[in-house]
Design an enzyme around this catalytic site. Structure first.
Site, PDB file in Angstrom:
ATOM      1  NE  ARG A 105       0.108   7.298  -1.037  1.00  0.00           N
ATOM      2  CZ  ARG A 105      -0.225   8.128  -0.042  1.00  0.00           C
ATOM      3  NH1 ARG A 105      -1.346   7.951   0.624  1.00  0.00           N
ATOM      4  NH2 ARG A 105       0.556   9.129   0.293  1.00  0.00           N
ATOM      5  NE  ARG A 132      -0.010   3.715   2.741  1.00  0.00           N
ATOM      6  CZ  ARG A 132      -0.279   4.974   3.081  1.00  0.00           C
ATOM      7  NH1 ARG A 132      -1.117   5.227   4.073  1.00  0.00           N
ATOM      8  NH2 ARG A 132       0.290   5.974   2.448  1.00  0.00           N
ATOM      9  CE  LYS A 134      -2.258  12.554   7.896  1.00  0.00           C
ATOM     10  NZ  LYS A 134      -1.003  11.806   7.948  1.00  0.00           N
ATOM     11  NE  ARG A 179       1.048  16.231   4.658  1.00  0.00           N
ATOM     12  CZ  ARG A 179       0.219  15.249   4.293  1.00  0.00           C
ATOM     13  NH1 ARG A 179      -0.994  15.522   3.895  1.00  0.00           N
ATOM     14  NH2 ARG A 179       0.609  13.997   4.326  1.00  0.00           N
ATOM     15  NE  ARG A 202       4.564  10.185   2.093  1.00  0.00           N
ATOM     16  CZ  ARG A 202       3.928   8.996   2.125  1.00  0.00           C
ATOM     17  NH1 ARG A 202       4.494   7.924   1.597  1.00  0.00           N
ATOM     18  NH2 ARG A 202       2.745   8.903   2.674  1.00  0.00           N
TER      19      ARG A 202
HETATM   20  P1  AMP Z   1      -1.264  11.960   1.953  1.00  0.00           P
HETATM   21  O1  AMP Z   1      -2.177  11.174   1.088  1.00  0.00           O
HETATM   22  O2  AMP Z   1      -1.973  12.791   2.990  1.00  0.00           O
HETATM   23  O3  AMP Z   1      -0.166  11.102   2.546  1.00  0.00           O
HETATM   24  O4  AMP Z   1      -0.535  13.032   1.002  1.00  0.00           O
HETATM   25  C1  AMP Z   1       0.295  12.612  -0.054  1.00  0.00           C
HETATM   26  C2  AMP Z   1       1.160  13.751  -0.523  1.00  0.00           C
HETATM   27  O5  AMP Z   1       0.343  14.815  -1.026  1.00  0.00           O
HETATM   28  C3  AMP Z   1       2.022  14.404   0.549  1.00  0.00           C
HETATM   29  O6  AMP Z   1       3.236  13.709   0.759  1.00  0.00           O
HETATM   30  C4  AMP Z   1       2.257  15.788  -0.060  1.00  0.00           C
HETATM   31  O7  AMP Z   1       3.228  15.736  -1.077  1.00  0.00           O
HETATM   32  C5  AMP Z   1       0.908  16.078  -0.714  1.00  0.00           C
HETATM   33  N1  AMP Z   1       0.012  16.772   0.232  1.00  0.00           N
HETATM   34  C6  AMP Z   1      -1.112  16.270   0.817  1.00  0.00           C
HETATM   35  N2  AMP Z   1      -1.675  17.174   1.628  1.00  0.00           N
HETATM   36  C7  AMP Z   1      -0.893  18.283   1.574  1.00  0.00           C
HETATM   37  C8  AMP Z   1      -0.916  19.559   2.208  1.00  0.00           C
HETATM   38  N3  AMP Z   1      -1.873  19.880   3.099  1.00  0.00           N
HETATM   39  N4  AMP Z   1       0.063  20.446   1.898  1.00  0.00           N
HETATM   40  C9  AMP Z   1       1.021  20.146   1.011  1.00  0.00           C
HETATM   41  N5  AMP Z   1       1.129  18.966   0.395  1.00  0.00           N
HETATM   42  C10 AMP Z   1       0.182  18.017   0.669  1.00  0.00           C
END
Ligand code: AMP
Length: 213
Positions: free
Chosen positions: A159, A127, A13, A88, A170
């Site tokens: 990360r 990654r 994404k 999400r 996740r």
């Molecule tokens: P990402 O960078 O999109 O993989 O997001 C990393 C982490 O941030 C996720 O595993 C969640 O813990 C949190 N997070 C990101 N976006 C959301 C969302 N829309 N709702 C809840 N938690 C989020």
């Protein structure tokens, strides 16, 4: 155009959002990036978000929606956005729907980036990212130059939530809380599929074809 990229962690994404943002001239809004910037800045939001992110759990809906709402009201978002990682949950999707209706906007497309769990684990566990310019690397398929980012020269890192135990959590959250959005948006008639192949150019092309750009 208001676009949302939906998909499991590691679906690509973020990578696709960066390219689409350049192509369409509208900003990428990534809740994950906003949380990470707050964690880095040691803000109250960052402390709260970190307590969930480090465990692979979702940050509560209200907290997440508030930051998205603020971001969407900023001037650079007025001609459209690429939502990356939001919504999400069904509750977040409902909140977004209502909010967009209030401000006279709507989601044009939700791109469902399709990838299987085995590919997610293989991608995320290998990654690496550059915290400075957000470039993403893969130790086998797209390696950085030693520890250096080939884009900006920054130091690449793993990360903290890209370790196997957290990746599995996740993925579980994705299947339980986020995957139901596929049906949700299908019913609204705005869902398009895009297969997430390992070749990034091809994956991006699949998305461009799906939204006709
Ligand atoms: P990402 O960078 O999109 O993989 O997001 C990393 C982490 O941030 C996720 O595993 C969640 O813990 C949190 N997070 C990101 N976006 C959301 C969302 N829309 N709702 C809840 N938690 C989020």
């Amino acid at each position: 155009m208001n676009l949302m990229l939906l998909g499991a962690p590691g679906a690509g994404k973020g990578t696709q959002a960066v390219e689409l943002a350049k192509l369409l001239g509208i900003p990428q809004v990534s809740t994950g990036d906003i949380f990470r910037a707050n964690i880095k800045g040691n803000t109250e939001l960052g402390k709260l978000a970190s307590s969930y992110i480090s465990k692979g759990m979702l940050v509560p809906d209200e907290v997440t929606f508030d930051i998205v709402k603020d971001r969407l009201l900023q001037d650079d978002c007025k001609n459209g956005v690429i939502l990356d990682g939001f919504p999400r949950t069904i509750a977040q999707a409902d909140m977004l729907d209502k909010f967009f209706a209030e401000i006279g906007r709507k989601l044009d497309y939700v791109v469902n980036i399709v990838v299987d769990d085995a590919a997610v684990v293989a991608r995320l566990s290998r990654r690496r990212i550059c915290p400075d310019c957000k470039q993403s690397f893969h130790l086998d398929f797209a390696p950085p130059a030693g520890e250096k980012c080939t884009n900006c020269g920054g130091t690449v890192v793993q990360r903290p939530d890209d370790v196997e135990e957290v990746i599995m959590q996740r993925l579980q959250e994705y299947h339980k809380q986020t995957a139901p959005l596929v049906e949700y948006y299908k019913e609204k008639g705005i869902l398009v599929d895009s297969e997430s192949v390992n070749d990034i150019e091809q994956a991006l092309q699949n998305t461009k074809n799906a939204i006709g750009v």
